[in-house]
Design an enzyme around this catalytic site. Sequence first.
Site, mmCIF file in Angstrom:
data_model
loop_
_atom_site.group_PDB
_atom_site.id
_atom_site.type_symbol
_atom_site.label_atom_id
_atom_site.label_comp_id
_atom_site.label_asym_id
_atom_site.label_seq_id
_atom_site.Cartn_x
_atom_site.Cartn_y
_atom_site.Cartn_z
ATOM 1 N N HIS A 109 15.009 22.233 -6.368
ATOM 2 C CA HIS A 109 14.990 20.781 -6.108
ATOM 3 C C HIS A 109 13.791 20.090 -6.757
ATOM 4 C CE1 HIS A 109 17.729 21.201 -2.283
ATOM 5 N NE2 HIS A 109 18.397 21.325 -3.417
ATOM 6 N N THR A 177 15.700 27.116 6.530
ATOM 7 C CA THR A 177 16.543 26.036 6.009
ATOM 8 C C THR A 177 17.708 25.784 6.964
ATOM 9 O OG1 THR A 177 17.908 25.256 4.166
ATOM 10 C CG2 THR A 177 17.689 27.637 4.382
ATOM 11 N N ASN A 202 15.067 32.020 10.874
ATOM 12 C CA ASN A 202 14.981 30.570 11.108
ATOM 13 C C ASN A 202 14.608 30.284 12.560
ATOM 14 O OD1 ASN A 202 15.388 28.154 9.504
ATOM 15 N ND2 ASN A 202 16.961 27.586 10.986
ATOM 16 N N ALA A 220 8.720 31.256 11.228
ATOM 17 C CA ALA A 220 8.608 31.946 9.943
ATOM 18 C C ALA A 220 7.320 32.773 9.874
ATOM 19 C CB ALA A 220 8.643 30.928 8.803
HETATM 20 P P1 OAD Z 1 15.596 20.897 7.002
HETATM 21 O O1 OAD Z 1 14.570 19.961 7.533
HETATM 22 O O2 OAD Z 1 17.000 20.415 6.928
HETATM 23 O O3 OAD Z 1 15.630 22.210 7.876
HETATM 24 C C1 OAD Z 1 14.473 22.929 8.210
HETATM 25 C C2 OAD Z 1 14.871 24.161 9.001
HETATM 26 O O4 OAD Z 1 13.680 24.897 9.240
HETATM 27 C C3 OAD Z 1 15.529 23.874 10.346
HETATM 28 O O5 OAD Z 1 16.704 24.686 10.492
HETATM 29 C C4 OAD Z 1 14.469 24.298 11.362
HETATM 30 O O6 OAD Z 1 15.033 24.903 12.531
HETATM 31 C C5 OAD Z 1 13.686 25.345 10.582
HETATM 32 N N1 OAD Z 1 12.289 25.460 10.988
HETATM 33 C C6 OAD Z 1 11.437 24.500 11.415
HETATM 34 N N2 OAD Z 1 10.232 25.006 11.672
HETATM 35 C C7 OAD Z 1 10.295 26.339 11.402
HETATM 36 C C8 OAD Z 1 9.381 27.431 11.477
HETATM 37 N N3 OAD Z 1 8.130 27.266 11.877
HETATM 38 N N4 OAD Z 1 9.824 28.670 11.130
HETATM 39 C C9 OAD Z 1 11.106 28.854 10.716
HETATM 40 N N5 OAD Z 1 12.003 27.863 10.625
HETATM 41 C C10 OAD Z 1 11.617 26.627 10.956
HETATM 42 O O7 OAD Z 1 15.063 21.378 5.573
HETATM 43 P P2 OAD Z 1 15.857 22.073 4.385
HETATM 44 O O8 OAD Z 1 16.953 22.928 4.902
HETATM 45 O O9 OAD Z 1 14.838 22.697 3.513
HETATM 46 O O10 OAD Z 1 16.402 18.099 -0.579
HETATM 47 O O11 OAD Z 1 16.464 20.833 3.644
HETATM 48 C C11 OAD Z 1 17.204 21.047 2.480
HETATM 49 C C12 OAD Z 1 17.060 19.892 1.547
HETATM 50 O O12 OAD Z 1 17.380 18.677 2.221
HETATM 51 C C13 OAD Z 1 15.649 19.662 1.058
HETATM 52 O O13 OAD Z 1 15.285 20.472 -0.034
HETATM 53 C C14 OAD Z 1 15.674 18.233 0.650
HETATM 54 C C15 OAD Z 1 16.454 17.660 1.813
HETATM 55 O O14 OAD Z 1 17.162 16.554 1.587
HETATM 56 C C16 OAD Z 1 16.023 17.157 -1.461
HETATM 57 O O15 OAD Z 1 15.100 16.392 -1.263
HETATM 58 C C17 OAD Z 1 16.869 17.133 -2.675
#
Ligand code: OAD
Length: 235
Positions: A109, A177, A202, A220
Site C-alpha cells: 500500500h 489485520t 490477531n 502482536a
Molecule cells: P485495521 O485497522 O482494519 O485492522 C487492524 C487489526 O489489528 C484489527 O483486526 C485489530 O483487532 C488488530 N489489532 C489491534 N491491535 C492489535 C495488537 N496489539 N496486536 C494484534 N492485533 C491488533 O487495519 P488493516 O487491516 O491493516 O489501506 O487495514 C487494511 C488497510 O485498510 C490499510 O492498509 C489501509 C486501510 O484502509 C490503505 O490506506 C490503502
Amino acid sequence: MSYDYVILTGAGISAESGIKTFRDADGLWEGHRIEDVATPEAFEANPDLVYDFYNKRRSQLLSDEIKPNAAHMALAELEKGCSDKILIVTQNVDNLHERAGSKNIIHMHGELQSAWCKSCDSREVWTESLDLLTECPRCQKRGVMRPDIVWFGEMPYRMDEIDQAIKKCKTFVSIGTSGNVYPAAGFVRDARISGAHTVELNLDESQQSGAFVDARLGKASELVPSWVTEVLSGI
Ligand code: OAD
C-alpha cells in the site's frame, strides 16, 4: 524467488508502537473517515486535507516515541534465522519493519516516506511535508507531488510478485489485520488453495479468521515472539 514463509502484516502490528489502527471502535482514524482521505477523489477535491493527513503521519514516524515493538523485532530475528526464506508483505505505510531490521519487505500500500511525482513518474525518499507548492526534485514542476500511498480504487504494488510468493510458500501468516481490504484479505484463500499452512495472529477475530487453520488471539507483541520461537526451535 520462493519463500517458506509469507507474512502479511497490518495496522495491528504497529498498534503497540503508538500508531493508530484504521478501524478503531468509532470507525474513524484520527477524526477522519478513511474514505475521506484515502481516495484519489478525496485528493482531487481537497488536496490540503489529504496532504495534511499524510504529513502528520509522516512526521509522527520521525518522533522518538514511535519505535518498532517486540513483534517487528521477532520477525526480523526470524529472517536472520532463516536467511532469505521470509517475505513480509505489509499493508502498513510506516517503516517499522525496516527499523527492526527486516530486509525482504513489500509495501503493497505504499510508504509514508516516499513521494511520487505524477508528472515525471519518479519516486523520492521523502521525510518532509508535501503540499501543492512542493517542487519535484527531478522535473522541477510544482503541484505534481503526491504521497506514495495506494488509495482505494488504485492497484496495490507488486501484486505479481506477491501472488507468486503466496502460490509457492509453505506457510502463510497474517498478523494484525482486520481482513476487510482486498486483495490482501483474499491471500489466505489463495495460500490454502496452493497447499500452504495458514496462521493468523490477531487481537480479535478478523473477517477472515475462519479461513485460517491456526488462528490465535492476543497482542502482536506477545503472539509473534512466541510463534517465532516455535518456528526457530523447529528449524
Ligand atoms: P485495521 O485497522 O482494519 O485492522 C487492524 C487489526 O489489528 C484489527 O483486526 C485489530 O483487532 C488488530 N489489532 C489491534 N491491535 C492489535 C495488537 N496489539 N496486536 C494484534 N492485533 C491488533 O487495519 P488493516 O487491516 O491493516 O489501506 O487495514 C487494511 C488497510 O485498510 C490499510 O492498509 C489501509 C486501510 O484502509 C490503505 O490506506 C490503502
